[in-house]
Design an enzyme around this catalytic site. Structure first.
Site, PDB file in Angstrom:
ATOM      1  N   GLY A 149     -18.672  59.424  -9.660  1.00  0.00           N
ATOM      2  CA  GLY A 149     -19.362  58.281 -10.234  1.00  0.00           C
ATOM      3  C   GLY A 149     -20.645  58.704 -10.933  1.00  0.00           C
ATOM      4  CB  CYS A 150     -22.610  57.052 -13.573  1.00  0.00           C
ATOM      5  SG  CYS A 150     -22.607  55.345 -12.968  1.00  0.00           S
ATOM      6  CE1 TYR A 151     -27.834  53.991 -10.658  1.00  0.00           C
ATOM      7  CE2 TYR A 151     -25.943  52.603 -10.187  1.00  0.00           C
ATOM      8  CZ  TYR A 151     -27.227  52.758 -10.693  1.00  0.00           C
ATOM      9  OH  TYR A 151     -27.889  51.682 -11.225  1.00  0.00           O
ATOM     10  CB  THR A 152     -22.009  59.828  -6.990  1.00  0.00           C
ATOM     11  OG1 THR A 152     -21.070  59.788  -8.061  1.00  0.00           O
ATOM     12  CG2 THR A 152     -21.840  58.595  -6.152  1.00  0.00           C
ATOM     13  CB  CYS A 154     -27.746  61.169 -11.476  1.00  0.00           C
ATOM     14  SG  CYS A 154     -29.425  61.484 -12.055  1.00  0.00           S
TER      15      CYS A 154
END
Length: 346
Positions: A149-152, A154
Site C-alpha cells: 500500500g501507499c501509506y505502508t 512510505c
C-alpha cells in the site's frame, strides 16, 4: 517484449500504470481492462493519452487475459483478485496485485480489517510482499506479488533500517501521515469533493485505518518482535504525495552520524531511496511524479526520541511505479527500467 494486461486501467493507479508502461522500452500493453468503460476509447477517458493509446477498454476476464499477457496488473478494489485468481491462471502468467488481498499473511487479520471474506487463502503463503528494497530476491522468483500500500510503503521504508538494527523501542512507534486526495481513488465520494477538501485538513481512519496491520506485520519481521503502532492518516488538499512523520524512543544514545550510517548500510546502494540526512525534512513536491523515496531524520536529545520522515508520490512508488519495479525484477530486467522519472516541479 513483455505483454502486459491491466485490470482497473481507468482508476488513478491504473492510469498511472498506463502512463509508465507506455514509456517502458520492454513492455507492450495488450489489455486495458475497465468494467466501467467497456468498448470506450481509453484516450476518451484519459485525454492525456490522446494519440498515444488508440485501444478501447475491455472487460476484466482474467482467464482470457492470462492467455494473452505475460503479466497482469490488478489495480482493483480489495477482494477482486482473490475472487478470480486460480492455479490455472498462475500457470500461464504472473500477477502483480495492487490491492491488499495478498499483503497480509494472517487471513483472520485481513478479514477483520477489510470486512470481507478472503476467497483464495491458499495463495497467501506463496505471495511475495513486493517491497523491492526489502524482498528483492524473493520478488525475482515470484509468480504472484502483493504490491504494498501507499501509506505502508512510505511508513515501512522510513523506519525499516532502525527497526532492523534494534535502535528504536518498537512499543513507542507512532506514525503520523498525510496524503493527497488521489489516494482515495477515482470514485465519486462526497468527502472528496473540491469544496470538502479545499482549504481543509483532516484526520481519518483514526485507530482503524486498514494499512495499520500491514505496517505492523512488516516491521515485526524487521525487528524480530511483535509490533503495535499508532497510525493516523490525514487528508490534505493536494493531488499527489504522502509525507510520513514517525516518532520513536531510542534505546540508547546515538549520534546523527551513527544513525546516518545505519540508513546508508541498508539504502546506500538503492537507486530509488534518497537519503537526505540529519535535519533535512522531505517534501512531497520533490518526489511528485517519480518513484523516489526521500528520507530524513532528526534526533531529539531532550526526549531521547528520533523523528523519522519519508516522502513519496502515492501513485508512483506508492502504487504503479512500485508495481513496475516489481515486474522488472520478476522478468530479470534492470530494476530502474522505465522508471527513471524525474520529479515534476512546479
Amino acid at each position: 517484449m513483455i505483454k502486459a494486461g491491466i485490470i482497473g486501467a481507468t482508476g488513478y493507479a491504473g492510469g498511472e500504470l498506463v502512463r509508465i508502461l507506455s514509456g517502458h522500452p520492454d513492455v507492450e500493453i495488450v489489455w486495458y481492462g475497465s468494467r466501467s468503460y467497456i468498448d470506450q476509447k481509453y484516450a476518451d477517458v484519459y485525454r492525456n493519452m490522446f494519440r498515444i493509446v488508440d485501444a478501447a477498454c475491455m472487460d476484466d476476464n482474467m482467464e482470457e487475459l492470462a492467455e494473452e499477457a505475460d503479466v497482469i496488473f490488478t489495480a482493483t478494489p480489495q477482494g477482486f483478485c482473490a475472487s478470480v485468481i486460480s492455479e490455472e491462471i498462475l500457470s500461464k502468467t504472473k500477477i502483480v496485485d495492487l490491492s491488499a488481498d495478498f499483503r497480509i499473511k494472517d487471513v483472520k487479520t485481513y478479514e477483520k480489517w477489510y470486512g470481507i471474506e478472503h476467497k483464495s487463502p491458499q495463495f497467501i503463503e506463496e505471495a511475495v510482499y513486493g517491497l523491492c528494497e526489502v524482498n528483492r530476491e524473493d520478488v525475482k522468483s515470484a509468480r504472484l506479488v502483493a504490491n504494498p500500500g501507499c501509506y505502508t510503503t512510505c511508513s515501512i521504508l522510513t523506519a525499516y533500517p532502525l527497526s532492523k538494527e534494534g535502535l528504536i523501542d518498537m512499543n513507542t512507534l507512532i506514525v503520523d501521515a498525510k496524503s493527497g486526495t488521489s489516494g482515495a481513488g477515482r470514485g465519486a465520494k462526497v468527502p472528496n469533493l473540491f469544496c470538502e477538501v479545499n482549504e481543509n485538513m483532516k484526520a481519518y481512519g483514526v485507530t482503524t485505518h486498514r494499512h495499520t496491520p500491514e505496517i505492523e506485520e512488516q516491521l515485526s519481521y524487521a525487528s524480530g518482535e511483535p509490533v503495535m503502532i499508532n497510525f493516523t492518516p490525514h487528508l490534505v488538499p493536494m493531488n499527489r504525495g504522502i509525507l510520513a512523520t514517525e516518532y520513536a524512543s531510542l534505546k540508547e544514545k546515538v549520534t546523527a552520524e551513527e544513525v546516518m550510517a545505519i540508513y546508508q548500510k541498508y539504502y546506500g546502494n538503492e537507486y530509488f531511496i534518497r537519503l537526505l540526512g540529519a535535519g533535512a525534512c522531505p517534501e512531497t513536491k520533490w518526489v511528485e511524479g517519480s518513484n523516489f523515496v526521500d528520507i530524513g531524520f532528526q534526533i531529539d536529545e531532550r526526549t531521547n526520541r528520533i523523528v523519522m520522515m519519508g516522502a513519496i508520490d502515492n501513485l508512483v512508488k506508492g502504487a504503479a511505479g512500485q508495481a513496475v519495479q516489481n515486474m522488472n525484477l520478476m522478468f530479470g530486467l534492470p530494476e530502474q527500467e522505465g522508471l527513471k522519472l524525474v520529479p515534476l516541479f512546479p
